[in-house]
Design an enzyme around this catalytic site. Sequence first.
Site, short mmCIF file in Angstrom:
data_model
loop_
_atom_site.label_atom_id
_atom_site.label_comp_id
_atom_site.label_asym_id
_atom_site.label_seq_id
_atom_site.Cartn_x
_atom_site.Cartn_y
_atom_site.Cartn_z
N ASP A 22 -9.22 14.49 1.61
CA ASP A 22 -7.95 15.13 1.26
C ASP A 22 -7.97 15.80 -0.11
O ASP A 22 -6.93 16.25 -0.59
CB ASP A 22 -6.80 14.12 1.34
CG ASP A 22 -6.97 12.98 0.36
OD1 ASP A 22 -8.12 12.65 0.03
OD2 ASP A 22 -5.96 12.42 -0.09
N LYS A 60 -4.42 12.18 -8.06
CA LYS A 60 -5.71 12.56 -8.62
C LYS A 60 -6.11 13.88 -7.98
O LYS A 60 -5.57 14.26 -6.94
CB LYS A 60 -6.75 11.48 -8.41
CG LYS A 60 -6.90 10.97 -6.99
CD LYS A 60 -7.83 9.76 -6.98
CE LYS A 60 -7.94 9.17 -5.59
NZ LYS A 60 -7.21 7.91 -5.47
N SER A 66 -7.49 9.95 3.51
CA SER A 66 -8.34 10.17 2.35
C SER A 66 -9.82 10.35 2.72
O SER A 66 -10.16 11.23 3.48
CB SER A 66 -8.15 9.03 1.35
OG SER A 66 -8.79 9.32 0.15
N HIS A 67 -10.66 9.46 2.22
CA HIS A 67 -12.12 9.58 2.39
C HIS A 67 -12.61 8.87 3.64
O HIS A 67 -13.81 8.84 3.89
CB HIS A 67 -12.79 8.98 1.16
CG HIS A 67 -12.23 7.61 0.86
ND1 HIS A 67 -10.98 7.44 0.27
CD2 HIS A 67 -12.69 6.38 1.12
CE1 HIS A 67 -10.72 6.15 0.17
NE2 HIS A 67 -11.74 5.48 0.68
N THR A 81 0.85 -1.19 0.00
CA THR A 81 0.00 0.00 0.00
C THR A 81 0.89 1.25 0.00
O THR A 81 2.06 1.19 0.37
CB THR A 81 -0.93 0.03 1.23
OG1 THR A 81 -0.13 -0.11 2.39
CG2 THR A 81 -1.92 -1.10 1.18
N GLU A 98 -10.04 6.78 -12.37
CA GLU A 98 -10.48 5.54 -11.75
C GLU A 98 -11.97 5.64 -11.50
O GLU A 98 -12.51 6.72 -11.27
CB GLU A 98 -9.78 5.33 -10.40
CG GLU A 98 -8.30 5.10 -10.50
CD GLU A 98 -7.74 4.63 -9.16
OE1 GLU A 98 -7.56 3.43 -9.01
OE2 GLU A 98 -7.51 5.47 -8.27
N ASP A 137 -8.58 14.72 -3.24
CA ASP A 137 -8.16 14.14 -4.52
C ASP A 137 -9.31 13.47 -5.27
O ASP A 137 -9.21 13.22 -6.47
CB ASP A 137 -6.96 13.18 -4.35
CG ASP A 137 -7.24 12.05 -3.38
OD1 ASP A 137 -8.33 12.01 -2.79
OD2 ASP A 137 -6.34 11.19 -3.21
N ARG A 138 -10.43 13.19 -4.60
CA ARG A 138 -11.57 12.58 -5.28
C ARG A 138 -12.61 13.63 -5.65
O ARG A 138 -12.67 14.68 -5.02
CB ARG A 138 -12.25 11.54 -4.39
CG ARG A 138 -11.41 10.33 -4.12
CD ARG A 138 -12.21 9.29 -3.36
NE ARG A 138 -11.42 8.07 -3.23
CZ ARG A 138 -11.92 6.90 -2.87
NH1 ARG A 138 -13.20 6.79 -2.59
NH2 ARG A 138 -11.14 5.85 -2.80
N ASP A 179 -13.43 14.79 -1.52
CA ASP A 179 -13.26 13.94 -0.34
C ASP A 179 -12.36 14.56 0.72
O ASP A 179 -11.96 15.72 0.62
CB ASP A 179 -12.74 12.56 -0.75
CG ASP A 179 -11.26 12.58 -1.08
OD1 ASP A 179 -10.78 13.61 -1.58
OD2 ASP A 179 -10.57 11.55 -0.85
C1 G1P Z 1 -9.70 2.52 -3.32
C2 G1P Z 1 -10.15 2.69 -4.75
C3 G1P Z 1 -8.97 2.95 -5.64
C4 G1P Z 1 -8.20 4.16 -5.13
C5 G1P Z 1 -7.84 3.95 -3.66
C6 G1P Z 1 -7.19 5.19 -3.06
O1 G1P Z 1 -8.83 1.41 -3.23
O2 G1P Z 1 -10.87 1.57 -5.21
O3 G1P Z 1 -9.41 3.16 -6.96
O4 G1P Z 1 -7.04 4.37 -5.87
O5 G1P Z 1 -9.01 3.67 -2.91
O6 G1P Z 1 -8.04 6.30 -3.12
P1 G1P Z 1 -9.33 -0.05 -2.75
O7 G1P Z 1 -9.99 0.12 -1.41
O8 G1P Z 1 -10.34 -0.50 -3.77
O9 G1P Z 1 -8.11 -0.90 -2.74
ZN ZN Z 2 -8.62 10.98 -1.11
#
Ligand code: G1P
Ligand code: ZN
Length: 543
Positions: A279, A376, A113-114, A19, A363, A281-282, A277
Amino acid sequence: MTQIATVATQPIPGQKPGTSGLRKKTPVFMGRHYLENFVQSIFDVVGAAGKTFVLGGDGRYFNDRAAQVILRMAAANGAARVLVGQGAILSTPAASHLIRLNKTDGGIIMSASHNPGGPNEDFGVKFNMPNGGPAPEGVTEAMYKRTTEITEYKVLEAQDVDLSRVGRHRLGEMIVDVVDPVADYAALMETLFDFPAIRAMFAGGFRMRMDSMCAVTGPYAVEILENRLGAPKGTCVNAAPLPDFGGLHPDPNPTWAKALMDEMFGPSAPDFGAASDGDGDRNMVVGRGIYVSPSDSLAVLAANAHLAPGYAKGLKGVARSMPTSAAADRVADALGIGKYETPTGWKFFGNLLDAGRATICGEESFGTGSDHVREKDGLWAILLWLNILAVRRQSVAEILGEHWAKYGRNYYSRHDFEAIETAKADAMMAALRGSLAGLPGRQVEGMTIRTADDFAYTDPVDGSVSQKQGVRVLFEDGSRIVYRLSGTGTEGATLRVYLERYAPGPDGLDHDAQAALAPVIRAAHRIAAIAEHTGRSAPDVVT
Ligand code: G1P
Ligand code: ZN
């Protein structure tokens, strides 16, 4: 006088190998030596002496205190200078931009992130490289390995740096430059998009709702949309970043950004809606009465990017993650440019962007971006949509309708089954993988399976190979099912099932995606025996 302390510690293996950073519950991060061990592992791997880094985060709970620890450790490890966002705030794309703009040696981003934030929610730390992108697997593996062997870390014995005001400070021998988190990013956006055209559109009465979900994009959105582009005050809601995101789940999708969806489908819906989101990026974009799936958004952006000044010369190529629908491929074919299918995760786009093979990437998980940074970028996507709307002078619904009429429509949905017992999810995937050879030719729900495989990716730039990136089942009629386990969840396993069906004409199928996909959804359950393995017959989240 400041002194460097060398603190004895013991290994706390933290990072899930593979990761792009470390993401854990906040109390774990706040535990004794935990943050420190990971930060020291970062510096041990990339080296800190004499280097310059960027530091900032999404403002979630513990962001401010973690920043002070990281600064003290950077100083103790001999870093020359750290640029830190005022209040320790930087959106992920803004951090990526600062790393590139100042030609620094990388940066540390504090974010989960989210994922929700707060004393009992999630926290995260990741390292980005000098190109502004997340560290590649080799580097994160080395950091993980280091967390399993570490015996001491270095920290400066000093008080907190005042991060509340822009200006220069010293921490021991190290310079700390507190910078405006928004200014450079906003300036970059002005070079890419036709701000006068968007400003004229707002002046003409165009109405928008921007939901920053109490997360980091609030100050960016207010400055860019309201102050610079003249959107009416109040266009941006939930615009003050809060440590717990107001108790919300800062993930811009129809489930978590329900208030925005309700407004956009309600009687007084504005012309355009967007959310981003934790941070930044989404992104999710919504028209009046019409939802834009992320896969369609990528395709529309690719088809129309030339309308924005930053992309007027055309695109070099379009890249999408494997589970993202093939809608963008059709645009790439029509434009005669390269198309790339990568594993899930933004880091796989980095080489394509650095090598100048792809200009726009996306994505299905609400991520879109371009070669302007190496992450992103939520607001970037929202601004490109605004630029396109300003030039075409059509509604979102009209633009989507014309797009589908020209390219056909890839109906698409993702079904998530969350917090499954890890052993059960693993057993299901193992059984599915074991059954792949027997699938081609089989009839399921009236459709014939053409191929079934486990996606492996060979990076066209550096030749590196990533195996087992998700099971793909392709049908004769072009429909597709993808199964993979999430790499970002923090509780049990999350199974993601990605469903796609192609209709060549504008009215080929039912307009509701779930209805159009019904046979594919049934086939997905039968092929993987989801209920038998996991006890789940319905998903928790549908996007
Ligand atoms: C998820 C999203 C993936 C994105 C990642 C980080 O990962 O599916 O597209 O890049 O968050 O934002 P996943 O939980 O599916 O491994
Ligand atoms: Zn994010």
